[in-house]
Write a protein that holds these residues in place. Structure first.
Motif, PDB file in Angstrom:
ATOM      1  N   THR A  98       0.825  -1.205   0.000  1.00  0.00           N
ATOM      2  CA  THR A  98       0.000   0.000   0.000  1.00  0.00           C
ATOM      3  C   THR A  98       0.861   1.258   0.000  1.00  0.00           C
ATOM      4  O   THR A  98       0.601   2.192  -0.766  1.00  0.00           O
ATOM      5  N   TYR A 149       2.483   1.621  -3.419  1.00  0.00           N
ATOM      6  CA  TYR A 149       1.524   2.084  -4.420  1.00  0.00           C
ATOM      7  C   TYR A 149       1.242   3.572  -4.255  1.00  0.00           C
ATOM      8  O   TYR A 149       1.186   4.316  -5.229  1.00  0.00           O
ATOM      9  N   THR A 179       2.042   6.495  -7.036  1.00  0.00           N
ATOM     10  CA  THR A 179       0.968   7.252  -7.682  1.00  0.00           C
ATOM     11  C   THR A 179       0.784   8.635  -7.071  1.00  0.00           C
ATOM     12  O   THR A 179      -0.236   9.275  -7.313  1.00  0.00           O
TER      13      THR A 179
END
Length: 99
Positions: free
Chosen positions: A63, A66, A70
Motif C-alpha cells: 500500500t 503504491y 501514484t
C-alpha cells in the motif's frame, strides 16, 4: 433515559477485531471448545498468527509503495508555499533578523 451513540476509533475497532480473532485462535488451539480437530488443521492453526502478521506487513508495504508510486505533485501549492516563505523572510528581514 437518553441513549448516546458512541463511535469507536479505528484503533478500538482494530483492537476489538484482534481480541476476537485471538480468542477464537486460542480457543481452537487449546481445545477449549471440545472440538477434535484433525492434525492437518492443527498444523495450519498453530502458525496462523505469524502468517497473518507477515501478510499484514506485505499488504502495508504494498500500500505504501503504491501510494508513493501514484503520488501527484502539487506544483501550484509548491509555488504558493515558496511565495509565502519569501514573504516571511522579507518580513523577518524588516524586523532585523539575518539569514
Amino acid at each position: 433515559m437518553t441513549l448516546r451513540l458512541v463511535t469507536m476509533t479505528k484503533l478500538a475497532q482494530w483492537l476489538w477485531a484482534l481480541a476476537l480473532l485471538g480468542s477464537a485462535w486460542a480457543a481452537l488451539t487449546m481445545g477449549a471448545l471440545g472440538l477434535e480437530l484433525p492434525s492437518s488443521c492443527q498444523e495450519v492453526l498453530w502458525p496462523l498468527p505469524a502468517y497473518l502478521l507477515v501478510s499484514a506487513g506485505c499488504y502495508a508495504l504494498g500500500t505504501v509503495g503504491y501510494r508513493v508510486a501514484t503520488f501527484h505533485d502539487c506544483e501550484d501549492a509548491a509555488r504558493e508555499l515558496q511565495s509565502q516563505i519569501q514573504e516571511a523572510r522579507a518580513d523577518l528581514a524588516r524586523r532585523g533578523m539575518r539569514f
